[in-house]
Scaffold this motif. Sequence first.
Motif, PDB file in Angstrom:
ATOM      1  N   SER A 145      52.888  -7.676  78.320  1.00 17.13           N
ATOM      2  CA  SER A 145      54.123  -8.454  78.272  1.00 17.13           C
ATOM      3  C   SER A 145      53.933  -9.709  79.120  1.00 17.13           C
ATOM      4  CB  SER A 145      55.296  -7.630  78.800  1.00 17.13           C
ATOM      5  OG  SER A 145      55.041  -7.220  80.133  1.00 17.13           O
ATOM      6  N   PRO A 146      54.532 -10.819  78.745  1.00 14.39           N
ATOM      7  CA  PRO A 146      54.325 -12.065  79.494  1.00 14.39           C
ATOM      8  C   PRO A 146      54.991 -12.002  80.865  1.00 14.39           C
ATOM      9  CG  PRO A 146      56.012 -12.375  77.831  1.00 14.39           C
ATOM     10  CD  PRO A 146      55.441 -11.006  77.598  1.00 14.39           C
ATOM     11  N   ASP A 147      54.303 -12.551  81.854  1.00  7.36           N
ATOM     12  CA  ASP A 147      54.902 -12.622  83.187  1.00  7.36           C
ATOM     13  C   ASP A 147      55.436 -14.025  83.473  1.00  7.36           C
ATOM     14  OD1 ASP A 147      52.545 -13.978  83.335  1.00  7.36           O
ATOM     15  OD2 ASP A 147      51.642 -12.748  84.912  1.00  7.36           O
ATOM     16  N   TRP A 148      55.533 -14.835  82.431  1.00  5.66           N
ATOM     17  CA  TRP A 148      56.034 -16.206  82.569  1.00  5.66           C
ATOM     18  C   TRP A 148      56.889 -16.532  81.353  1.00  5.66           C
ATOM     19  CZ3 TRP A 148      55.194 -20.683  79.564  1.00  5.66           C
ATOM     20  CH2 TRP A 148      55.588 -21.892  80.151  1.00  5.66           C
ATOM     21  N   SER A 149      58.044 -17.087  81.577  1.00  2.00           N
ATOM     22  CA  SER A 149      58.928 -17.425  80.460  1.00  2.00           C
ATOM     23  C   SER A 149      59.468 -18.844  80.559  1.00  2.00           C
ATOM     24  CB  SER A 149      60.107 -16.449  80.404  1.00  2.00           C
ATOM     25  OG  SER A 149      60.879 -16.528  81.595  1.00  2.00           O
ATOM     26  N   ALA A 175      59.952 -21.200  77.804  1.00  2.59           N
ATOM     27  CA  ALA A 175      58.721 -21.128  77.021  1.00  2.59           C
ATOM     28  C   ALA A 175      59.029 -21.092  75.529  1.00  2.59           C
ATOM     29  CB  ALA A 175      57.917 -19.898  77.432  1.00  2.59           C
ATOM     30  N   TYR A 176      60.127 -20.454  75.164  1.00  2.57           N
ATOM     31  CA  TYR A 176      60.530 -20.400  73.758  1.00  2.57           C
ATOM     32  C   TYR A 176      60.705 -21.810  73.202  1.00  2.57           C
ATOM     33  CZ  TYR A 176      63.371 -19.325  69.621  1.00  2.57           C
ATOM     34  OH  TYR A 176      63.852 -19.237  68.337  1.00  2.57           O
ATOM     35  N   CYS A 226      57.384 -23.582  72.700  1.00  7.51           N
ATOM     36  CA  CYS A 226      56.679 -23.133  71.493  1.00  7.51           C
ATOM     37  C   CYS A 226      57.260 -23.795  70.248  1.00  7.51           C
ATOM     38  CB  CYS A 226      56.761 -21.613  71.371  1.00  7.51           C
ATOM     39  SG  CYS A 226      55.811 -20.708  72.614  1.00  7.51           S
ATOM     40  N   TRP A 282      55.461 -17.773  68.459  1.00  5.88           N
ATOM     41  CA  TRP A 282      55.041 -17.267  69.765  1.00  5.88           C
ATOM     42  C   TRP A 282      56.167 -17.338  70.791  1.00  5.88           C
ATOM     43  CZ3 TRP A 282      50.476 -15.078  71.596  1.00  5.88           C
ATOM     44  CH2 TRP A 282      49.489 -14.896  70.622  1.00  5.88           C
ATOM     45  N   TYR A 301      57.335 -13.977  71.601  1.00  8.02           N
ATOM     46  CA  TYR A 301      56.514 -13.232  72.567  1.00  8.02           C
ATOM     47  C   TYR A 301      57.006 -13.485  73.987  1.00  8.02           C
ATOM     48  CZ  TYR A 301      52.550 -12.291  75.646  1.00  8.02           C
ATOM     49  OH  TYR A 301      51.765 -11.855  76.681  1.00  8.02           O
ATOM     50  N   PHE A 302      57.234 -14.738  74.332  1.00  3.66           N
ATOM     51  CA  PHE A 302      57.671 -15.057  75.693  1.00  3.66           C
ATOM     52  C   PHE A 302      59.089 -14.565  75.970  1.00  3.66           C
ATOM     53  CE2 PHE A 302      54.264 -18.171  75.017  1.00  3.66           C
ATOM     54  CZ  PHE A 302      53.514 -17.960  76.166  1.00  3.66           C
ATOM     55  N   GLN A 338      60.156 -11.795  74.643  1.00  2.00           N
ATOM     56  CA  GLN A 338      60.064 -10.345  74.457  1.00  2.00           C
ATOM     57  C   GLN A 338      61.161  -9.860  73.504  1.00  2.00           C
ATOM     58  OE1 GLN A 338      58.911  -7.878  77.882  1.00  2.00           O
ATOM     59  NE2 GLN A 338      59.047  -9.699  79.183  1.00  2.00           N
TER      60      GLN A 338
END
Length: 386
Positions: A21-25, A40-41, A44, A163, A166-167, A169
Amino acid sequence: MQPLLDAAALAPTLVSASIPSPDWSGFDIPLPWGSLRIHAYALCILAGIVVGLWLTSVRWAKRGAPEGSVWDIVIWAIPFGIIGGRLYHVVSSPDAYFGPGFDGTGDLSLIPQIQRGGLGIWGAVVLGAVGAWIGCRRSGVKLSAFVDAAAPGLLLAQAIGRWGNYFNQELFGGPTTLPWGLQIDANNPNFPAGMPADTLFHPTFLYESLWNLAGVLILLAMDRRFNFRRSRLFWLYAMYYTLGRVWIEAMRIDDAEQINILGITTRLNVWTSIFVFLAALAAFILLGLKGRPDPDTVYLAGREPEKVSGPDDGTVTDVRDPDHVVSDSDSRGNLPGNHSGSRHASDPTEEAAAAPSGSKPGADATAAGHSGSTATEPAPEAGTGK
């Protein structure tokens, strides 16, 4: 008892081989009155738009489109697409905004917060197409030509933008023991209740991203082979994307609007993908029966450039009649005030009218003949180019 012990022993191995799981968002930009959160969304989505626009601009220029027109079009298409994508997401997943069963317990203030995720592709495509139509009309080009040029870029933008899930989740599939299973933080609000904290999930964002990247290559190869026109490449994109979206969407376990048709209850996006696929297939076939457009140009009728310069031979070509080439000398002959070569020969009647009183028609020519000068050959008619 032994199978449970074996599964427990295998769990650390699966987790170590899984997608973490990403530790940065995102990050914060300090401001005098606080800070600005960059998600981060959003990055992307922005990266997908930039790369998709690059591919579209390259393809659009190769079609002979006017320079800079792609930006005149997307300045309308992108805002319309974002609004349409958000509206479709709100309609297809309404519980967070209106409450379960529209009981009013939702939070309407979440609707404009797109940084939290939630853009539906079909709403983005429909309203984005409306914006593109406005931009195309203002630029004097055909929407069908533009969407053909944009189809691979649109799919590439989706591959990168996916992606963002992903960030955030979010939008993952059901539990899996595959080595590429996705870890989700157990304290994340999207983590399914009642499941063990070390549960791995299908990374549907990755499946769709890879599917879309493969589709970009397929669309480019098929367009090079068949040179599609009349928006047929766009409808081919729609068929390809929906074909993948049906099985990927069916894997997801997040809350979504369920629709019952013919006794089959499934997610709204699954039904939407099926119907879009069928409509795209019909459009692709029917447009193919019409053949290639004549003339094959990106311009709307009556909006073509008047003239474009030829390569190095000093000619001027009228693009509305590609076979008509006019030389520089002929063009100058048609300019106002330039009458050289405008007549084959002088009219005797006109000579008589123009001659001074007391002189006879042709007297000057006779005198010139007596002095040994030769008569000038009639000039060719202006504009013949031959």
